[in-house]
Design an enzyme around this catalytic site. Sequence first.
Site, short mmCIF file in Angstrom:
data_model
loop_
_atom_site.label_atom_id
_atom_site.label_comp_id
_atom_site.label_asym_id
_atom_site.label_seq_id
_atom_site.Cartn_x
_atom_site.Cartn_y
_atom_site.Cartn_z
N TYR A 1 -7.68 0.31 -5.06
CA TYR A 1 -6.34 0.67 -5.50
C TYR A 1 -5.52 -0.58 -5.81
CZ TYR A 1 -4.47 -0.80 -1.00
OH TYR A 1 -4.10 -1.54 0.09
N LYS B 1 0.51 -7.49 12.74
CA LYS B 1 -0.60 -6.67 12.25
C LYS B 1 -1.85 -7.05 13.04
CE LYS B 1 -2.73 -4.99 8.00
NZ LYS B 1 -2.80 -5.08 6.54
N SER C 1 1.81 -7.73 -0.68
CA SER C 1 2.67 -8.67 0.06
C SER C 1 1.98 -9.99 0.34
CB SER C 1 3.18 -8.03 1.34
OG SER C 1 2.14 -7.84 2.26
N THR D 1 0.82 -1.22 0.00
CA THR D 1 0.00 0.00 0.00
C THR D 1 0.85 1.26 0.00
OG1 THR D 1 -1.80 -1.13 1.10
CG2 THR D 1 -1.76 1.24 1.33
N THR E 1 1.80 -4.38 4.25
CA THR E 1 1.68 -4.65 5.69
C THR E 1 1.13 -6.05 5.99
OG1 THR E 1 -0.51 -3.63 5.77
CG2 THR E 1 1.39 -2.22 6.26
N ASP E 2 0.46 -6.67 5.00
CA ASP E 2 -0.18 -7.96 5.29
C ASP E 2 0.81 -9.00 5.80
OD1 ASP E 2 -2.53 -6.83 4.43
OD2 ASP E 2 -2.81 -8.15 2.71
N GLU F 1 -1.69 -27.04 29.90
CA GLU F 1 -2.78 -28.02 29.87
C GLU F 1 -2.36 -29.28 29.12
OE1 GLU F 1 -6.94 -26.63 29.28
OE2 GLU F 1 -6.03 -24.64 29.14
N1 GLU Z 1 -2.45 -6.43 0.78
C1 GLU Z 1 -1.46 -5.47 0.41
C2 GLU Z 1 -0.09 -5.79 0.93
O1 GLU Z 1 0.09 -6.34 1.98
C3 GLU Z 1 -1.83 -4.10 0.82
C4 GLU Z 1 -1.92 -3.91 2.32
C5 GLU Z 1 -0.87 -2.98 2.85
O2 GLU Z 1 0.23 -2.84 2.32
O3 GLU Z 1 -1.20 -2.36 3.87
O4 GLU Z 1 0.84 -5.45 0.25
#
Ligand code: GLU
Length: 329
Positions: free
Chosen positions: A29, A168, A62, A16, A95-96, A286
Amino acid sequence: MSNIPPRILVLGTGGTIAGAGSGGTGAGYRPGGLSIEVLVGHLAALGLSAELLPQEIARIGSQDIGFAEWQALHAACMGALADPSVDAVIATHGTDTAEETGLLLDLTLPTTKPIVLVGAMRPADAVGADGMRNFANAVKVASDPAAAGRGVMLVMGDAVLAARDARKAATSSIDAFKSFPRGSLARVTPSGLDWFGPPHRVGEAARYAFPTGLPRVAILTAGAGMDEQPVKALLGIGCKGVVLAGMGQGNAPASVITALAEAAAAGVPVVRSTRVDEGIVDRNVEEDDDAIGLVAARALGPAKARMLLMVLIANGVTDAARVQAGFDG
Ligand code: GLU
């Protein structure tokens, strides 16, 4: 202190932070729509005192990252660590899966120079985009010699997180990442950086060799009322390791635990992590791990536990006690 601006290798992978085509709304996007050269050009307009050297590794979301990109990222980082004219590395990343890439690099790179991952939650052309601020913050961190010795770091939301601790925890908030069990390492803004303590990594050497490939390791999420058939299915497709995203402290119905214990006895390492948002999974709470040969993930959630288990297996570590030592370290 030298007045020569730091030279920072900036590796682009997409995500992103390089997202384009949202028409301002942040919807519809394409992650990785912008090249790393364009991103670095945007940042140059801020007049930060650093020389940025862009290099494109990929332009992908990602969710599609895999061994080929990780190998290229690792090789580029190793090149920068060996090059006396380069002071630090920043990698832009979706970020994924930033927690997986971050942990893999953290496990397999020495800590002699700062290595910083950075992403964004809003595409570059969305109103209130956070990418340029995060990028400027990443430059601030990478420019600081005191950032070395802290392992791979993730810069998001004005915070610096250790890759081993970051995860995340929200799908769209710009404060999407949490850090556990340690809190963030520092607070950062484009004009300020406050470390909350000294570097924590012991020794400069990489902990593990970068693998020549990664084995198939699956995450199995436990659910109430499930049976052991999914475990059998995973072994049937040749999984070399299994991470249980268990209930609570890494629990699962008795028949599932029995099937996982049988897998462990047959030489497939099994790590008990948790589907719970946060917390330690300890040994012998456990489940009697000593008796059934399972490993406790400690502070690592399922995604990072899978990455560590893949790295361990690729380095020939499959015995439960040695796998446990990897998770304890
Ligand atoms: N799903 C995409 C990725 O991980 C966009 C999400 C992001 O970068 O925040 O690249």
